[in-house]
Write a protein that holds these residues in place. Structure first.
Motif, short mmCIF file in Angstrom:
data_model
loop_
_atom_site.label_atom_id
_atom_site.label_comp_id
_atom_site.label_asym_id
_atom_site.label_seq_id
_atom_site.Cartn_x
_atom_site.Cartn_y
_atom_site.Cartn_z
N LEU A 145 6.09 19.24 -7.56
CA LEU A 145 5.86 20.35 -8.97
C LEU A 145 6.11 21.68 -8.72
CD1 LEU A 145 2.65 18.89 -10.23
CD2 LEU A 145 4.67 18.82 -11.29
N ALA A 146 6.78 22.17 -7.36
CA ALA A 146 7.09 23.43 -7.07
C ALA A 146 8.24 23.84 -7.90
CB ALA A 146 7.19 23.79 -5.73
N ALA A 147 9.07 23.00 -8.22
CA ALA A 147 10.18 23.32 -9.17
C ALA A 147 9.90 23.79 -10.63
CB ALA A 147 11.10 22.07 -9.32
N SER A 148 8.85 23.27 -11.01
CA SER A 148 8.44 23.71 -12.36
C SER A 148 7.28 24.60 -12.21
CB SER A 148 7.91 22.45 -13.26
OG SER A 148 7.19 21.71 -12.59
N LEU A 149 6.29 24.77 -11.46
CA LEU A 149 5.23 25.28 -11.44
C LEU A 149 5.17 26.72 -10.55
CD1 LEU A 149 2.42 22.77 -11.22
CD2 LEU A 149 3.08 24.01 -13.22
N GLY A 150 6.13 26.56 -9.57
CA GLY A 150 6.33 27.83 -8.71
C GLY A 150 5.28 27.85 -7.49
N PRO A 151 4.71 29.09 -7.19
CA PRO A 151 3.67 29.20 -6.51
C PRO A 151 2.46 28.31 -6.93
CG PRO A 151 4.74 31.29 -6.76
CD PRO A 151 5.30 30.28 -7.75
N GLY A 152 2.24 28.21 -8.19
CA GLY A 152 1.11 27.34 -8.65
C GLY A 152 1.13 26.03 -8.22
N ALA A 153 2.03 25.48 -7.55
CA ALA A 153 1.97 24.00 -6.96
C ALA A 153 1.27 23.89 -5.77
CB ALA A 153 3.51 23.51 -6.94
N GLU A 154 1.09 24.93 -5.16
CA GLU A 154 0.48 25.15 -3.79
C GLU A 154 -0.95 24.81 -4.07
OE1 GLU A 154 0.03 27.57 0.24
OE2 GLU A 154 1.74 27.68 -0.94
N ILE A 155 -1.87 24.21 -3.30
CA ILE A 155 -3.40 23.96 -3.41
C ILE A 155 -3.99 24.79 -2.54
CG2 ILE A 155 -5.07 22.24 -3.66
CD1 ILE A 155 -2.72 20.19 -3.96
N SER A 156 -4.85 25.70 -2.75
CA SER A 156 -5.63 26.46 -2.03
C SER A 156 -6.70 25.58 -1.23
CB SER A 156 -6.16 27.56 -2.80
OG SER A 156 -6.95 27.32 -3.85
N ALA A 157 -7.32 24.97 -2.16
CA ALA A 157 -8.45 24.24 -1.56
C ALA A 157 -8.48 22.59 -2.03
CB ALA A 157 -9.89 24.81 -1.67
N PRO A 158 -7.96 21.71 -1.10
CA PRO A 158 -7.57 20.25 -1.94
C PRO A 158 -9.09 19.42 -1.51
CG PRO A 158 -6.67 20.75 0.39
CD PRO A 158 -6.85 22.06 -0.24
N ARG A 180 0.89 -1.09 0.04
CA ARG A 180 0.03 0.06 -0.02
C ARG A 180 1.03 1.19 0.12
NH1 ARG A 180 -3.64 -1.35 5.03
NH2 ARG A 180 -1.35 -1.36 6.10
N PHE A 181 0.54 2.15 -0.69
CA PHE A 181 1.10 3.47 -0.67
C PHE A 181 0.68 4.45 0.84
CE2 PHE A 181 0.11 2.63 -5.04
CZ PHE A 181 1.78 2.60 -5.67
N VAL A 182 1.67 4.78 1.60
CA VAL A 182 1.60 5.30 2.83
C VAL A 182 1.65 6.76 2.32
CG1 VAL A 182 2.21 5.78 5.10
CG2 VAL A 182 2.47 3.30 4.05
N SER A 183 0.44 7.41 2.23
CA SER A 183 0.83 8.65 1.98
C SER A 183 0.15 9.89 3.02
CB SER A 183 -0.16 9.14 0.79
OG SER A 183 -0.04 8.13 -0.12
N HIS A 184 0.86 11.11 2.91
CA HIS A 184 0.30 12.07 3.40
C HIS A 184 0.18 13.65 3.01
CE1 HIS A 184 4.71 13.07 3.78
NE2 HIS A 184 4.17 14.49 4.34
N ARG A 185 -0.47 14.39 3.74
CA ARG A 185 -0.71 15.70 2.92
C ARG A 185 -0.71 16.90 4.19
NH1 ARG A 185 -6.03 16.33 -0.60
NH2 ARG A 185 -7.12 15.83 1.50
N ASP A 186 0.01 17.91 3.86
CA ASP A 186 0.08 18.95 4.60
C ASP A 186 -1.20 19.67 4.76
OD1 ASP A 186 0.63 21.56 5.89
OD2 ASP A 186 2.82 21.16 5.45
N LEU A 187 -1.74 19.91 5.90
CA LEU A 187 -3.06 20.66 5.98
C LEU A 187 -3.04 22.08 5.83
CD1 LEU A 187 -4.77 18.62 8.71
CD2 LEU A 187 -5.45 18.35 6.35
N GLU A 188 -1.96 22.68 6.07
CA GLU A 188 -1.97 24.06 6.01
C GLU A 188 -1.43 24.55 4.81
OE1 GLU A 188 0.78 25.31 9.29
OE2 GLU A 188 -0.90 25.08 10.73
N ARG A 189 -0.38 23.89 3.84
CA ARG A 189 0.01 24.50 2.73
C ARG A 189 0.29 23.04 1.71
NH1 ARG A 189 5.16 28.45 2.95
NH2 ARG A 189 4.16 28.56 0.85
N PRO A 190 -0.78 22.45 1.35
CA PRO A 190 -0.46 21.21 0.59
C PRO A 190 -0.10 21.67 -0.76
CG PRO A 190 -2.80 21.82 0.66
CD PRO A 190 -2.18 22.86 1.83
N GLN A 191 1.14 20.88 -1.23
CA GLN A 191 1.71 20.87 -2.45
C GLN A 191 1.50 19.67 -3.41
OE1 GLN A 191 4.08 23.45 -3.20
NE2 GLN A 191 3.35 24.59 -1.26
N ARG A 192 1.59 20.15 -4.71
CA ARG A 192 1.30 19.04 -5.76
C ARG A 192 2.57 18.31 -5.94
NH1 ARG A 192 -3.29 20.90 -8.45
NH2 ARG A 192 -3.81 23.12 -7.93
#
Length: 238
Positions: free
Chosen positions: A155-168, A103-115
């Motif tokens: 994806l921040a390296a290529s998208l910059g600020p666009g890699a951050e998700i405002s409402a996941p 299984r893929f053990v995954s996590h996501r930052d609740l404050e600043r989720p990134q792609r």
């Protein structure tokens, strides 16, 4: 002591945290029960060797700040895993590792989720410098399972600020993702078992026992498939 008690003791000796040991042993026991296996050593191998396989590098789990993350474990077959990894990576899910059950053990930052984005590589003879070849492009290993290795990069390296998700979106309501091709393959395998049983029975020259044997094999092959399908449907409707 039992197999799982021995396994827990060995993992603790290697420095694995107690809560991680308990969760791992519970996962393995549940897997053994679901698969119908009666002997854990036959399923997982000698306990000392299996314990060494389960111990992460340094004996510790990856450190993730618990106060600001949500976690999710999920699995998929190899027909759709890469596609789903990138879909969920686009929702901010970062894979930490692949556990003992695949299984893929995954996590996501609740404050600043990134792609995140992912790729899968076939490793039939070991890694053979694969990590070093992919590192210049920003890829980082995040899990192994049998002959596959998965890599991630933000994806921040290529998208910059666009890699951050405002409402996941919320955590997916299911954790098993099996494609139609997977079920077709499982059905073909079950049919092959039945045909093999028929061939053996015919060679014995007893048609009645042959059909009974084949019928038993057919039913036996359908039971686990039906259980998996039913569980998946039930979970998807929750």
């Amino acid at each position: 002591m039992s197999y799982f008690e021995d396994l827990a003791a060995l993992l603790r000796q290697e420095g694995v945290p107690s809560d991680r040991v308990e969760a791992t042993v519970a996962d393995l026991a549940a897997h053994l029960e679901e698969s119908g296996g009666a002997d854990p050593e036959a399923e997982f191998g000698p306990v000392d060797e299996f314990a060494r396989e389960l111990v992460p590098a340094g004996g510790q789990e990856p450190e993730v700040p618990e106060a600001h993350v949500e976690t999710w474990r999920w699995t998929a077959d190899t027909y759709v895993d890469e596609e789903l990894l990138n879909r969920f990576g686009g929702e901010g899910w970062e894979v930490e590792r692949v556990d003992a059950l695949g299984r893929f053990v995954s996590h996501r930052d609740l404050e600043r989720p990134q792609r995140w984005e992912y790729r899968r590589e076939l490793v039939t003879r070991g890694r053979e410098g694969l990590d070093e070849r992919l590192a210049p492009e920003g890829w980082e290993a995040c899990g192994n399972w049998i002959v596959y290795a998965w890599f991630k990069r933000p994806l921040a390296a290529s998208l910059g600020p666009g890699a951050e998700i405002s409402a996941p979106p919320g955590v997916p309501g299911r954790w098993r993702f099996f494609s139609r091709r997977f079920y077709v393959l499982a059905g073909v395998a079950a049919l092959a078992v039945v045909l093999a049983g028929v061939a053996v029975a015919v060679d014995d020259g007893d048609a009645d026992s042959g059909f009974g044997f084949a019928g038993g094999l057919f039913v036996g092959a359908l039971v686990p498939l039906a259980a998996v399908w039913g569980l998946q449907v039930w979970r998807s409707r929750r």
